[in-house]
Design a protein around this motif. Structure first.
Motif, PDB file in Angstrom:
ATOM      1  N   MET A  48      26.548  24.757  19.259  1.00  0.00           N
ATOM      2  CA  MET A  48      25.952  24.919  20.587  1.00  0.00           C
ATOM      3  C   MET A  48      26.765  24.196  21.649  1.00  0.00           C
ATOM      4  O   MET A  48      26.882  24.659  22.772  1.00  0.00           O
ATOM      5  CB  MET A  48      24.527  24.373  20.568  1.00  0.00           C
ATOM      6  N   ARG A  49      27.313  23.033  21.264  1.00  0.00           N
ATOM      7  CA  ARG A  49      28.115  22.259  22.215  1.00  0.00           C
ATOM      8  C   ARG A  49      29.316  23.078  22.662  1.00  0.00           C
ATOM      9  O   ARG A  49      29.638  23.135  23.848  1.00  0.00           O
ATOM     10  CB  ARG A  49      28.555  20.955  21.558  1.00  0.00           C
ATOM     11  N   GLU A  50      29.965  23.734  21.698  1.00  0.00           N
ATOM     12  CA  GLU A  50      31.145  24.536  22.042  1.00  0.00           C
ATOM     13  C   GLU A  50      30.764  25.684  22.974  1.00  0.00           C
ATOM     14  O   GLU A  50      31.466  25.984  23.932  1.00  0.00           O
ATOM     15  CB  GLU A  50      31.822  25.071  20.778  1.00  0.00           C
ATOM     16  N   ALA A  96      28.194  25.751  24.995  1.00  0.00           N
ATOM     17  CA  ALA A  96      27.846  25.179  26.302  1.00  0.00           C
ATOM     18  C   ALA A  96      29.107  24.821  27.083  1.00  0.00           C
ATOM     19  O   ALA A  96      29.205  25.090  28.282  1.00  0.00           O
ATOM     20  CB  ALA A  96      26.958  23.954  26.110  1.00  0.00           C
ATOM     21  N   LEU A  97      30.081  24.204  26.387  1.00  0.00           N
ATOM     22  CA  LEU A  97      31.316  23.785  27.068  1.00  0.00           C
ATOM     23  C   LEU A  97      32.094  24.992  27.581  1.00  0.00           C
ATOM     24  O   LEU A  97      32.718  24.943  28.647  1.00  0.00           O
ATOM     25  CB  LEU A  97      32.186  22.952  26.125  1.00  0.00           C
ATOM     26  N   ALA A 108      30.711  26.119  31.131  1.00  0.00           N
ATOM     27  CA  ALA A 108      30.501  25.113  32.175  1.00  0.00           C
ATOM     28  C   ALA A 108      30.547  25.773  33.547  1.00  0.00           C
ATOM     29  O   ALA A 108      31.373  26.640  33.804  1.00  0.00           O
ATOM     30  CB  ALA A 108      31.563  24.024  32.073  1.00  0.00           C
ATOM     31  N   ARG A 109      29.592  25.355  34.417  1.00  0.00           N
ATOM     32  CA  ARG A 109      29.553  25.902  35.778  1.00  0.00           C
ATOM     33  C   ARG A 109      29.839  24.792  36.767  1.00  0.00           C
ATOM     34  O   ARG A 109      29.363  23.667  36.598  1.00  0.00           O
ATOM     35  CB  ARG A 109      28.170  26.484  36.085  1.00  0.00           C
ATOM     36  N   ALA A 110      30.601  25.097  37.790  1.00  0.00           N
ATOM     37  CA  ALA A 110      30.859  24.100  38.815  1.00  0.00           C
ATOM     38  C   ALA A 110      30.669  24.715  40.181  1.00  0.00           C
ATOM     39  O   ALA A 110      30.956  25.893  40.395  1.00  0.00           O
ATOM     40  CB  ALA A 110      32.279  23.572  38.677  1.00  0.00           C
ATOM     41  N   ALA A 111      30.115  23.900  41.112  1.00  0.00           N
ATOM     42  CA  ALA A 111      29.926  24.378  42.474  1.00  0.00           C
ATOM     43  C   ALA A 111      31.278  24.669  43.109  1.00  0.00           C
ATOM     44  O   ALA A 111      31.441  25.631  43.836  1.00  0.00           O
ATOM     45  CB  ALA A 111      29.158  23.323  43.282  1.00  0.00           C
ATOM     46  N   GLU A 112      32.225  23.785  42.777  1.00  0.00           N
ATOM     47  CA  GLU A 112      33.598  23.977  43.244  1.00  0.00           C
ATOM     48  C   GLU A 112      34.462  23.978  41.981  1.00  0.00           C
ATOM     49  O   GLU A 112      34.025  23.462  40.961  1.00  0.00           O
ATOM     50  CB  GLU A 112      34.003  22.819  44.156  1.00  0.00           C
ATOM     51  N   PRO A 113      35.662  24.534  42.024  1.00  0.00           N
ATOM     52  CA  PRO A 113      36.511  24.520  40.831  1.00  0.00           C
ATOM     53  C   PRO A 113      36.651  23.086  40.331  1.00  0.00           C
ATOM     54  O   PRO A 113      36.938  22.173  41.104  1.00  0.00           O
ATOM     55  CB  PRO A 113      37.858  25.041  41.347  1.00  0.00           C
ATOM     56  N   SER A 114      36.407  22.876  39.014  1.00  0.00           N
ATOM     57  CA  SER A 114      36.238  21.527  38.500  1.00  0.00           C
ATOM     58  C   SER A 114      37.562  20.811  38.276  1.00  0.00           C
ATOM     59  O   SER A 114      37.563  19.714  37.757  1.00  0.00           O
ATOM     60  CB  SER A 114      35.425  21.541  37.218  1.00  0.00           C
ATOM     61  N   LYS A 115      38.674  21.405  38.566  1.00  0.00           N
ATOM     62  CA  LYS A 115      39.921  20.649  38.432  1.00  0.00           C
ATOM     63  C   LYS A 115      40.996  21.238  39.316  1.00  0.00           C
ATOM     64  O   LYS A 115      41.131  22.450  39.356  1.00  0.00           O
ATOM     65  CB  LYS A 115      40.424  20.652  36.985  1.00  0.00           C
TER      66      LYS A 115
END
Lengths: 110, 234
Positions: free
Chosen positions: A95-97, A99-100, A103-110
């Motif tokens: 499940m962790r994989e 979920a990872l 991943a959702r981000a409001a802005e691009p996460s990197k």
């Protein structure tokens, strides 16, 4: 005699099962092997069982053997519980994989 | 603190891991506060049935959603893994119920660098705690004593959700205890890593909300059972 053979086969089965479980759960494995060996011994030498039973304050050897069976069942139950725990650990990792990967981000996460 | 983060490129990014299960009513302001301090925030929505994930997302956090509820330990491990994947230099765990103060984080990170430690653990007994009931205090003392016996770590507070780790420290943590026993498991792994740890005074604000979400005596028995069961298998 028939009962003794039947019980011996079952106990031998427990022994083999316990041996195959050794790598996964050594403590449980050794405990069940000890108990199964004791069971085998008393199945064939019930008089020793009776002697031992009287020694520890149990009326008959048969009773002692029944108690041994109860103990084996409880140990196997514990082993089953541990197996379920391993299963849920695997599910968690899976499940962790998932979920990872989502991943959702409001802005691009990197 | 903020300037320090930008001045030294080696410190890289500080990721705050927030494990949240049905915290929609309190989570928004907490995430906003953390974002204002220019931390990177990852909220692990542990299968909430309310709007926890949506609120965290609109507050600016990265959100990872467990399909079903797995427990706080599992959620923290997910967040730590994500932070490491994102190249975090420091990973901080932060409770979602509002009992921690975002201003304490800077002190934890400073302690890591100042003492060259891998783990900085928040301690409410070195710091201050407001409104802690007597029962909670006694329960925590027992946990502190048990930790000393089982891991050899001499800590003043063993169940504080506010901790900071260096990248090296965080990568040595792998929480298998999905539920509440993860706090003790984490300490065991810190002890086993042989890396340095420091305790840093932090303030805990006990609110009716955070107390309702907290641990009880029956939970601690479940924790003991979980810890012993794990010793019996791989």
């Amino acid at each position: 005699m028939i009962a003794q053979i039947g019980l011996s086969i079952l106990l031998a089965g427990v022994l083999v099962y316990a041996w195959t479980e050794y790598r996964r759960a050594p403590v449980i494995s050794i405990l069940s092997m000890l108990v199964a060996t004791a069971g085998l011994y008393f199945v064939w030498l019930p008089s020793h069982a009776t002697r031992l039973a009287t020694l520890v304050g149990i009326g008959r050897g048969v009773d002692l053997i029944i108690y041994v069976w109860v103990v084996i069942s409880l140990i196997l139950l514990l082993n089953l519980h541990l197996k379920l725990r391993s299963q849920s650990e695997l599910i968690t990792i899976l499940m962790r994989e998932i979920a990872l990967a989502n991943a959702r981000a409001a802005e691009p996460s990197k | 603190m903020i300037s320090k983060q930008h001045k030294n490129p080696n410190t890289g990014s500080i990721w705050i891991v927030v494990a949240a299960f049905n915290e929609a009513t309190v989570l928004g302001p907490i995430v906003s506060d953390l974002m204002r301090r220019t931390y990177r925030v990852v909220v692990v929505d542990d299968g909430s049935s309310d709007a926890t994930g949506q609120i965290a997302l609109s507050a600016g956090a990265t959100v990872i959603t467990h399909p079903v509820n797995l427990g706080q330990g599992a959620a923290l491990q997910t967040g730590i893994k994500f932070a490491l994947q994102q190249g975090a230099a420091f990973v901080v765990t932060f409770d979602a119920d509002g009992q921690h103060r975002p201003s304490d984080i800077a002190r934890l990170i400073e302690a890591l660098t100042d003492y060259d430690a891998a783990y900085a653990l928040g301690s409410r007994f070195l710091g201050s705690s407001r409104g802690m009931p007597l029962g909670r205090r006694l329960l925590l003392q027992v946990a502190i004593w048990l930790t000393r016996v089982m891991t050899g770590l001499r800590l003043t507070d063993t169940h504080n959700g506010l901790r900071a780790m260096t990248r090296d420290g965080a990568s040595r943590i792998f929480l298998r205890q999905n539920r509440m026993a993860h706090a003790s498991e984490l300490l065991e792994q810190i002890a086993a890593s042989g890396l340095r740890h420091v305790e840093v005074p932090v303030t805990i604000d006990y609110t009716r909300y955070s107390l309702a979400k907290g641990q009880r005596l029956s939970d601690s028995l479940a924790i003991l059972f979980d810890l012993s069961a794990q010793k019996l298998h791989r």
